[in-house]
Design an enzyme around this catalytic site. Structure first.
Site, PDB file in Angstrom:
ATOM      1  N   ASP A   1      -8.826  -9.971   2.720  1.00 10.33           N
ATOM      2  CA  ASP A   1      -9.089  -9.915   1.282  1.00 10.33           C
ATOM      3  C   ASP A   1      -9.070 -11.302   0.644  1.00 10.33           C
ATOM      4  O   ASP A   1      -9.765 -11.548  -0.350  1.00 10.33           O
ATOM      5  CB  ASP A   1      -8.117  -8.981   0.564  1.00 10.33           C
ATOM      6  CG  ASP A   1      -6.663  -9.266   0.869  1.00 10.33           C
ATOM      7  OD1 ASP A   1      -6.376 -10.064   1.774  1.00 10.33           O
ATOM      8  OD2 ASP A   1      -5.791  -8.665   0.200  1.00 10.33           O
TER       9      ASP A   1
ATOM     10  N   ARG B   1     -11.490   1.287  -1.258  1.00  8.04           N
ATOM     11  CA  ARG B   1     -12.653   1.123  -2.116  1.00  8.04           C
ATOM     12  C   ARG B   1     -13.916   0.936  -1.279  1.00  8.04           C
ATOM     13  O   ARG B   1     -13.897   0.232  -0.265  1.00  8.04           O
ATOM     14  CB  ARG B   1     -12.442  -0.108  -3.018  1.00  8.04           C
ATOM     15  CG  ARG B   1     -13.358  -0.170  -4.221  1.00  8.04           C
ATOM     16  CD  ARG B   1     -12.769  -1.090  -5.290  1.00  8.04           C
ATOM     17  NE  ARG B   1     -12.638  -2.440  -4.800  1.00  8.04           N
ATOM     18  CZ  ARG B   1     -13.258  -3.511  -5.326  1.00  8.04           C
ATOM     19  NH1 ARG B   1     -14.021  -3.346  -6.389  1.00  8.04           N
ATOM     20  NH2 ARG B   1     -13.087  -4.709  -4.835  1.00  8.04           N
TER      21      ARG B   1
ATOM     22  N   SER C   1      -7.246  -6.040   4.849  1.00  9.95           N
ATOM     23  CA  SER C   1      -6.275  -7.000   4.282  1.00  9.95           C
ATOM     24  C   SER C   1      -4.962  -7.041   5.048  1.00  9.95           C
ATOM     25  O   SER C   1      -3.872  -6.919   4.467  1.00  9.95           O
ATOM     26  CB  SER C   1      -6.027  -6.650   2.814  1.00  9.95           C
ATOM     27  OG  SER C   1      -7.236  -6.586   2.113  1.00  9.95           O
TER      28      SER C   1
END
Length: 912
Positions: free
Chosen positions: A657, A539, A603
């Site tokens: 994250d 993203r 992450s």
């Protein structure tokens, strides 16, 4: 003429009054009847006195009244008098709940009522056959409820042995035999159809259930017609004749037998005794013979004969009709008491009795009828008062509100019976408000409802048994609070090991410093790019933080797929893909010439020595790109971006994250100091005191620590709670022996864990009739999102059926329930384990602050937490139970960790 009539009546009055005075019961007498009935109720319930009790208190094995969820099509039989009724009952549930009935009535000839049992039940089956032909349903196997309005001793809802015949029945070879078995045998002899006999019930029970369908307060059933009887919902702890102490069960009192032990001899009259002696069951059902329609007319006839013999009626002439037993029917009492005009009463008497009645006679006859029916209503009221008082005391209530469902021609048709009954109950049970609801549809509808309730109850019990069996099968996945507190203690020690310079190298929980030293304080502003790489979707966000009247955030987002071959390819290809997506984003949003600060949410476990550097320690979550572990991911990304020629300020921050989630939620709630991810992977971060972080210089302030708790247990610390299924998952993973805690709790592995359990249960014959399909054996076919769908409260079972069907399984209803329970155990274990580790972090924060009670906010993100219907509730509840001294607010990150990366970048940009 009026004077002459009055004088004649006056001359007869003393003898007539003396005769009828025996039927007049004062308040004290009725209280005695009430109290004696209460004693007999208790004796019937007790094991040691049940056999000698006149009120038998027979368990009906009906444990619940209708709750409105009943539905389906049922066959109902209703046998209790000279007419036998067969019904089809269609029950619809939901907002537009309704009951539709179709029925036919068949006569039971007198010779069959007093013939053999085989003849009686063959006749019943003949009637059923005719009805099924009439309805065109002979090939349909319907659940059946059998209203059998005679005393039965039941050992189950579908087992009832006749104690004794009443109401004129005397068929041989029936008493002490199971009437359900007799019906089944008769069906087999006819060999035309088959029925699923689910329940045998008394008419009182059927009446109660019919009325309870409309009024949830209805817990008593009363029959006041040809016979007299009551049932009610009794606490199981008081019913010593059956096992179990939990809940309630309907008890058929069979109060018609009250007095068989002589306890009401003081109020029985010679007329009662004459009626009893002339009956088919002399000495039995004495209370019923004083209160029911089967006998009231005969009591009146005996009184009329007595008065006539004494010259007080009909000029002393006893006609042949008056001599005939049963000629004076109880319906005549209702008709005579309804007449107001003396003349019409005389005409009625002449018509009914063929007697030369005078005006004086008619008045006396009316008084006789009134005395007999008034006493019957009072006695029923005294008995009912005993029952409602017992229920009130059972429940420890100062005042009871309850409804009685009533059926029977005497109650329905007699002009005064219901009023006298209600007045007596009100007088003798002043602490009870008792409403009486008339059953308009009879006990046949009740039999269908009992069948539906019994089906539901049996289904529930079967489901409970099935869940219990699965609980035993998966007992090692169910944790007590003591076990969770032990896990919490172990994790707390791992936190401390990870923070210490000496023990960090051997610690499984690496406690990685993130160099994020504060949460948002409201002064952040600017235009930023945020990258978010942590799964198969990558993203990119543009985040604008502005200050006008108040701080606002605007975001523009694009999601890019990360193909499997790139995830498992080379690191160069992976970061080239990220740079290509970034270039596309800047092109689409017309910002390719702008120099915007970038924050990178990465992450995976990284060792950081500063905010804009991250050395990948190990891949997780299926990623296996080569040449990345041990490298600075910021440098790799910068290299790929420069190769593409994109112009912007260098990457200012790389964050996990969990850190991004904490910062996102911290923007909305400045108390947020913990971030958790519970999705494809799982991890946590929190704000630790600098003085405790030995891996970083400095003692002032705080820094966010990325715990990387997914590796908790990699040193064998959790072996005592890991199962063989967990070990199978680990062996089949890309990183065996690593991230063992994550493999027990995260969405990446939960679906596979359920699949392995289902396969093993099927192999052992516990599921799917032992069938195992190729789809069920295929790794990854059962996804974690399926667990969320199956555990939904309303459509979960239908979703289970649909999902299992896609796996080639044809599941039964029990299979679907079992799979739903397996999913619940697996997801509940995950929530419990996450709660234990989070509780350890919360207690550490509390100790760091030296406060008696911690108030804090936990920011959470992740598909498992968001999408699973029960997960969040289970997690919150368990955390609060494990750390009662902490007030925790759980704040869902609606914007994901990308916004958090922008917040970190804004903070870093401000520092520069």
């Amino acid at each position: 003429m009026v004077t002459a009539v009055a004088q004649r009546l006056l001359s007869q009055r003393k003898q007539v009054d003396d005769t009828l005075a025996h039927f007049s019961l004062n308040r004290d007498q009725l209280r005695v009847v009430r109290d004696k009935m209460r004693v007999e109720l208790e004796r019937g319930l007790r094991k040691d006195s049940h056999s000698s009790a006149s009120v038998k208190m027979l368990p009906a094995f009906v444990f619940q009244t209708p709750d409105g969820t009943e539905r389906g099509k049922y066959l109902a039989l209703d046998l209790g008098g000279t007419n036998f009724r067969v019904l089809v009952v269609k029950i619809r549930s939901g907002i537009r709940k309704s009951v539709r009935m179709y029925n036919k009535i068949y006569a039971i000839p007198h010779e069959i009522m007093q013939g053999t049992g085989e003849e009686l039940f063959d006749h019943i089956v003949h009637c059923i056959s005719d009805f099924l032909d009439y309805m065109g349903m002979k090939n349909t196997r319907l659940p059946l409820g059998f209203t059998f309005s005679f005393p039965c001793r039941q050992t189950g809802i579908d087992k009832g042995s006749l104690v004794s015949w009443t109401k004129g029945f005397k068929a041989t070879d029936c008493e002490d035999h199971d009437v359900v078995d007799m019906l089944r045998d008769a069906i087999k002899r006819r060999n035309e159809f088959d029925l699923d006999i689910v329940a045998v019930v008394n008419d009182t029970v059927g009446t109660m259930m019919t009325c309870a369908y409309e009024d949830s307060k209805c817990e008593i059933g009363l029959i006041a017609g040809t016979g007299s009887n009551v049932c009610y919902m009794e606490d199981m702890r008081n019913i010593e004749t059956v096992e179990g102490d939990e809940g309630q069960m309907c008890v058929n009192t069979e109060w018609g037998g009250f007095g068989e032990n002589g306890c009401i001899e003081d109020i029985r009259t010679k007329f009662d005794r004459e009626v009893d002696e002339g009956s088919l069951n002399s000495g039995k059902q004495r209370f019923e013979k004083m209160t029911s329609g089967m006998y009231l007319g005969e009591i009146v006839r005996q009184i009329l004969i007595d008065l006539t013999k004494r010259g007080l009626l009909f000029r002393g002439r006893i006609t042949e009709p008056l001599k005939t037993r049963g000629i004076f029917e109880t319906k005549f009492l209702s008709q005579i008491e309804r007449f107001i005009s003396t003349y019409t009463l005389i005409i009625a008497l002449m018509h009914l009795q063929s007697l030369g009645s005078t005006c004086d006679d008619s008045i006396i006859v009316k008084e006789v009828c009134g005395a007999v029916s008034h006493r019957a209503a009072q006695l029923c009221g005294a008995g009912m008062a005993a029952i409602v008082e017992k229920i009130r005391e059972n429940r420890g209530l100062e005042h009871l509100e309850i409804t009685v469902g009533v059926d029977g021609t005497l109650y329905k048709l007699h002009p005064h019976f219901s009023r006298v009954l209600k007045d007596t109950v009100r007088d003798l049970a002043p602490k009870c408000t008792v409403s009486f609801v008339l059953s308009e549809d009879g006990s046949g509808k009740g039999a269908a409802l009992i069948t539906a309730v019994a089906r539901r109850y049996c289904d529930k019990r079967r489901q409970e048994w099935l869940k219990l069996r699965i609980d035993k099968y998966l007992y090692s996945m169910r944790f007590s609070d003591e076990t969770l507190l032990e896990i919490m203690s172990r994790f707390r020690r791992e936190l401390e090991k990870g923070l210490s310079q000496d023990t960090n190298p051997t610690a499984t929980v690496k406690m990685l410093p993130t160099f994020v030293r504060s949460i948002p304080d409201g002064t952040e502003k600017g235009d930023f790019i945020a990258l978010d790489l942590g799964g198969s979707n990558f993203r990119i966000l543009r985040v604008k933080v502005s200050h006008e009247k108040k701080q606002t955030v605007q975001m523009e987002t694009e999601i890019y797929d990360t193909p499997e071959d790139i995830i498992h390819g080379s690191g160069t290809r992976l970061f080239d893909h990220v740079a290509e997506c970034l270039g596309d984003f800047m092109e689409k949003h017309k910002i390719k010439d702008k120099k915007l600060p970038v924050g990178f949410t990465f992450s995976f476990p990284c060792a950081q020595t500063k905010l804009d550097e991250g050395i990948l320690l190990t891949w997780t979550k299926r990623f296996k790109a080569s040449g990345v572990e041990g490298m600075d991911v910021v440098k790799l990304l910068n290299k790929a971006i420069k190769k593409r020629g994109v112009r912007f300020t260098d990457i200012m921050a790389v964050v996990n994250d969990t850190v991004g989630t904490m910062m996102t939620c911290g923007f909305d709630d400045h108390r947020c100091e913990v971030g958790i991810i519970i999705g494809t992977g799982t991890n946590a971060c929190y704000m630790e005191e600098m003085r405790h972080i030995e891996l970083v210089e400095g003692d002032e302030g705080r820094m966010c620590i990325n715990t990387e708790w997914g590796a908790f247990g990699d040193d064998g610390m959790l072996e005592d709670i890991r199962t063989d299924f967990d070990r199978d998952i680990d062996r089949g993973s890309l990183n065996p022996g690593k991230q063992l805690f994550e493999k027990m709790v995260s969405g990446m592995y939960m679906g596979e864990l359920v699949r392995l359990i289902l396969v093993k249960m099927a192999r052992e014959g516990l599921l799917f009739e032992g069938r195992i399909t190729p789809e069920l054996l295929t790794k990854g076919k059962f996804e974690t999102k399926h667990i969320s769908a199956i555990e939904k409260s309303k459509e979960g079972l239908s979703k289970a059926k649909e999902i299992l069907a896609r796996l080639g399984v044809e599941p039964s209803a029990d299979d679907c329930i079992a799979v739903q329970h397996v999913c619940a155990i697996v997801s509940f274990r995950s929530a419990s384990l996450v709660a234990a580790t989070l509780a350890a972090i919360l207690t550490r924060l509390k100790d760091n602050k030296h406060v008696p009670r911690l108030k804090t906010t936990v920011g959470i993100d992740g598909s498992l937490y968001k999408m699973h219907p029960q997960y969040a509730r289970r997690l919150h509840k368990t955390v609060r139970r494990l750390v009662p001294e902490c007030d925790v607010r759980f704040l869902l990150s609606e914007s994901g960790s990308g916004k958090g990366a922008a917040m970190v970048t804004a903070w870093a940009y401000r520092l520069n």
